[in-house]
Design a protein around this motif. Sequence first.
Motif, PDB file in Angstrom:
ATOM      1  N   VAL A   1       1.686  20.831   1.552  1.00 47.29           N
ATOM      2  CA  VAL A   1       2.724  21.791   1.946  1.00 47.29           C
ATOM      3  C   VAL A   1       3.891  21.059   2.612  1.00 47.29           C
ATOM      4  O   VAL A   1       5.064  21.288   2.281  1.00 47.29           O
ATOM      5  CB  VAL A   1       2.138  22.878   2.879  1.00 47.29           C
ATOM      6  CG1 VAL A   1       3.247  23.761   3.457  1.00 47.29           C
ATOM      7  CG2 VAL A   1       1.116  23.736   2.127  1.00 47.29           C
ATOM      8  N   PHE A   2       3.563  20.147   3.539  1.00 48.14           N
ATOM      9  CA  PHE A   2       4.618  19.399   4.245  1.00 48.14           C
ATOM     10  C   PHE A   2       5.423  18.508   3.295  1.00 48.14           C
ATOM     11  O   PHE A   2       6.581  18.216   3.546  1.00 48.14           O
ATOM     12  CB  PHE A   2       4.015  18.538   5.360  1.00 48.14           C
ATOM     13  CG  PHE A   2       3.554  19.311   6.564  1.00 48.14           C
ATOM     14  CD1 PHE A   2       3.962  20.617   6.787  1.00 48.14           C
ATOM     15  CD2 PHE A   2       2.717  18.723   7.508  1.00 48.14           C
ATOM     16  CE1 PHE A   2       3.538  21.329   7.904  1.00 48.14           C
ATOM     17  CE2 PHE A   2       2.294  19.421   8.633  1.00 48.14           C
ATOM     18  CZ  PHE A   2       2.705  20.732   8.827  1.00 48.14           C
ATOM     19  N   ALA A   3       4.798  18.072   2.208  1.00 46.19           N
ATOM     20  CA  ALA A   3       5.475  17.167   1.257  1.00 46.19           C
ATOM     21  C   ALA A   3       6.178  17.936   0.129  1.00 46.19           C
ATOM     22  O   ALA A   3       6.530  17.354  -0.894  1.00 46.19           O
ATOM     23  CB  ALA A   3       4.473  16.181   0.676  1.00 46.19           C
ATOM     24  N   GLY A   4       6.352  19.254   0.314  1.00 50.29           N
ATOM     25  CA  GLY A   4       7.100  20.035  -0.673  1.00 50.29           C
ATOM     26  C   GLY A   4       6.391  20.227  -1.993  1.00 50.29           C
ATOM     27  O   GLY A   4       7.019  20.329  -3.044  1.00 50.29           O
ATOM     28  N   GLY A   5       5.054  20.249  -1.954  1.00 51.51           N
ATOM     29  CA  GLY A   5       4.288  20.568  -3.157  1.00 51.51           C
ATOM     30  C   GLY A   5       3.635  19.389  -3.844  1.00 51.51           C
ATOM     31  O   GLY A   5       2.979  19.557  -4.872  1.00 51.51           O
ATOM     32  N   THR A   6       3.816  18.170  -3.295  1.00 48.76           N
ATOM     33  CA  THR A   6       3.159  17.002  -3.907  1.00 48.76           C
ATOM     34  C   THR A   6       2.136  16.410  -2.944  1.00 48.76           C
ATOM     35  O   THR A   6       2.241  16.571  -1.728  1.00 48.76           O
ATOM     36  CB  THR A   6       4.168  15.895  -4.283  1.00 48.76           C
ATOM     37  OG1 THR A   6       4.796  15.431  -3.090  1.00 48.76           O
ATOM     38  CG2 THR A   6       5.228  16.406  -5.237  1.00 48.76           C
ATOM     39  N   LEU A   7       1.156  15.733  -3.508  1.00 46.38           N
ATOM     40  CA  LEU A   7       0.152  15.047  -2.688  1.00 46.38           C
ATOM     41  C   LEU A   7      -0.215  13.741  -3.383  1.00 46.38           C
ATOM     42  O   LEU A   7      -0.609  13.752  -4.559  1.00 46.38           O
ATOM     43  CB  LEU A   7      -1.089  15.918  -2.496  1.00 46.38           C
ATOM     44  CG  LEU A   7      -2.174  15.317  -1.586  1.00 46.38           C
ATOM     45  CD1 LEU A   7      -1.672  15.194  -0.146  1.00 46.38           C
ATOM     46  CD2 LEU A   7      -3.446  16.147  -1.611  1.00 46.38           C
TER      47      LEU A   7
END
Length: 249
Positions: free
Chosen positions: A225-231
């Motif tokens: 969530v903090f990375a705007g949808g990427t992990l």
Amino acid sequence: GMRKVGVPGLSIALVADQDVIWTEGFGFADREQRRPATPETVYQIGSITKILNAVAVLQYVDRGAFALDTPIVDLVPGFSMRSRWPAAAPITVRSLLCHHAGLPTDYLKGFFSRQPLSALLDQLQTEHLAFEPHTVFNYSNLGPDLLGLALERLAGKPYAETMHEQLLAPLGLSHSGFAPDGAIGTQLARGYVHDAPAEPTPIRDIPAGGLYSNVLDLARLVRMVFAGGTLDGRQILNAAMLEEIVTPQ
């Protein structure tokens, strides 16, 4: 403090952007066996399940399977409830996600059972909507249930399997799932009811509250969530879709 409120064990993970800066367990995962709670301890996470359910729904919206304003009966044709508002606009995916669909808060007949999720559809046909759709906020477990049934139908496979393929595996949630078995079972915290040890609670409404997980797995969700949808370089959800989740409706 834990003793005062009757919590035998708890686990914490603290996330700052992409770093898990602190994890710790307190008390016991199993009081009788003196097994300590750790960051790996798995719990029944209850309504936190709704967040993962919402992300999976938006993944389908993102790939064009349906829109946020698609009526739910288009996706779950077996859904109908009695209504005192025949002229009301249809219940949509969006209204279910933000608890504005007019559904009753709980439908507890069979909630704590091994009934399949689909059993709800027959039972709801004789129940009434609590409010006119699209008029008030009323938190409801039935909203995620209907969305879960939509995902099941679109994927052509059971909800738990759909969620695993769609979200849990891509996020690398290795200790999360809908059954207390395998790696989940070995790390599972013992439940207590009125201070007496209890077995895991069966739940029919799994999209609303049936997930088992631990704080390390949930920290991965928070990082995404903090990375705007990427992990870890993998896109789980389009950033614009993620923005929809945190936009007041």
